[in-house]
Design a protein around this motif. Structure first.
Motif: not given
Length: 306
Positions: A102, A106, A109-110, A168, A171, A175, A194, A198, A202
Motif C-alpha cells: 500500500s 500510493y 500513484s501520486r 496503484r 489509488y 482517490v 494516507f 486514503v 481504499s
C-alpha cells in the motif's frame, strides 16, 4: 418529452419476471458447479477406503468412515503446530504485505512524486525478470540469515509487483487529487493524509490485495521446502506434502517388504488425500466471507486504466 425519456429508461432497466427467473436459474446452476467439486471431495474423504476401491466414486457411498481424518490426525501435536505456524505466517505476512504494497503503490500513484516513473518501471521489471532460485536462496539464507526462521516464509512473498500495479491503479482512479490537496491545505502531512483519508477510501482495493496475499501465504509450501529444516516450523501445506510422500514411499516399496504391505493395507490412501485437501481448504473458505464485502468492487480495479 422528459416523461417519455424517463419511461424509456425505466423500460430499458426493467427485467420481466420470466427473464429474472431465467437469470436466477443460470446463476444458481453456475454457483452449484463451483461448489460441487469441493462437496464431492468432502464426500470422498468420508467414504470407507474399501468401499471406494470396490464401488468407485459415488455421491452417496455405501459406507461412511472417518478413518482418513483419523489417519491424518494421528500426527497429533504436529498437525496442530503446523496449523499454528501457517496461521501465524498468514496473518503476519498479510499485514506486512499490505503495509509495504500500500505504501509503495500510493507513492507511485501520486503525480507529484518526482521518482514516480522510475519506481513504477522498477516494479514492472521484477514481473518480467527473476533473479533465479539459487541467487534468491543465497540472499535469503546466507545474506539475510533467515534460514529456519518464520521470516523466511514471510518476507519472500511480502512484495508482489502485480499487486502493486493493481493498488496503484485503484489509488489513481478512486482517490481524487482534490481530497489530498484539501488535506495539505489544512496542514496535514503525507502520512496523516494516507492514514486518515486514503486508506478509508481504499478498503475495496486493500481487501482484494489482502485476500490474494492470504491465499498466497496459506498455500505456500515451496519456501518451507527450501528454508525450513526445523520440524517445529513446518507449515501446514509442507506437512501435508510430507504425509503424502510417506504414503507414496510405502506404495512404491510395498512389493519388497511384508511390513510395508501390511502398513499399506491399513492406510486410507485415496480418502486421506481428499481429507488433506479439506483440511487445507476449510480455513480459507471460512475467511472468504470477511473479504466478500469489498472483493467484488476490488476485482474491477485492474480493468480501469489511467
Amino acid at each position: 418529452m422528459a416523461e417519455v425519456i424517463q419511461r424509456k429508461k425505466r423500460d430499458f432497466h426493467h427485467v420481466s419476471r420470466g427473464a429474472n427467473a431465467v437469470l436466477h436459474t443460470i446463476a444458481a446452476i453456475f454457483s452449484f458447479l463451483c461448489v460441487f467439486p469441493f462437496l464431492f471431495v468432502v464426500i470422498i474423504s468420508l467414504t470407507d477406503e474399501k468401499t471406494l476401491a470396490t464401488d468407485g466414486y459415488r455421491l452417496i457411498p455405501a459406507k461412511w468412515s472417518f478413518e482418513a481424518y483419523k489417519f491424518v490426525f494421528q500426527s497429533g501435536d504436529t498437525l496442530l503446530r503446523s496449523y499454528g505456524v501457517t496461521i501465524l505466517v498468514t496473518v503476519v505476512g498479510t499485514l506486512v504485505s499490505l503495509i509495504l504494497i500500500s505504501l509503495y503503490a500510493y507513492a507511485i500513484s501520486r503525480k507529484s512524486f518526482r521518482y514516480r516513473r522510475f519506481f513504477s518501471v522498477f516494479a514492472i521489471l521484477t514481473m518480467l525478470f527473476n533473479g533465479g532460485m539459487i541467487p534468491t536462496y543465497m540472499v535469503v539464507s546466507q545474506l539475510l540469515g533467515l534460514k529456519d526462521t518464520l521470516w523466511a516464509l514471510i518476507l519472500p512473498l511480502a512484495m508482489n509487483a502485480f499487486y502493486i500495479m493493481i493498488l496503484r491503479t485503484f489509488y489513481s482512479t478512486s482517490v481524487p487529487e482534490a481530497i489530498i490537496e484539501s488535506g495539505r491545505i489544512d496542514g496535514a502531512g503525507d502520512f496523516y493524509i494516507f492514514l486518515r483519508i486514503v486508506l478509508p477510501l481504499s478498503l475495496p482495493g486493500l481487501a482484494t490485495i489482502g485476500l490474494f496475499s492470504t491465499l498466497g501465504y496459506w498455500n505456500d509450501w515451496f519456501n518451507a521446502l527450501l528454508y525450513i529444516d526445523n520440524p517445529n516450523l513446518v507449515p501446514l501445506q509442507s506437512m501435508l506434502m510430507r504425509i503424502e510422500s510417506s504414503i507414496q514411499f510405502i506404495q512404491q516399496n510395498s512389493a519388497n517388504s511384508s511390513l510395508s504391505m501390511a502398513a499399506l493395507q491399513s492406510i486410507p490412501q485415496d480418502t486421506s488425500r481428499m481429507a488433506m485437501v479439506v483440511l487445507a481448504t476449510l480455513p480459507i473458505i471460512f475467511a472468504y466471507p470477511f473479504f466478500q464485502r469489498y472483493f467484488v468492487q476490488g476485482l474491477t480495479v485492474g480493468a480501469v486504466k489511467e
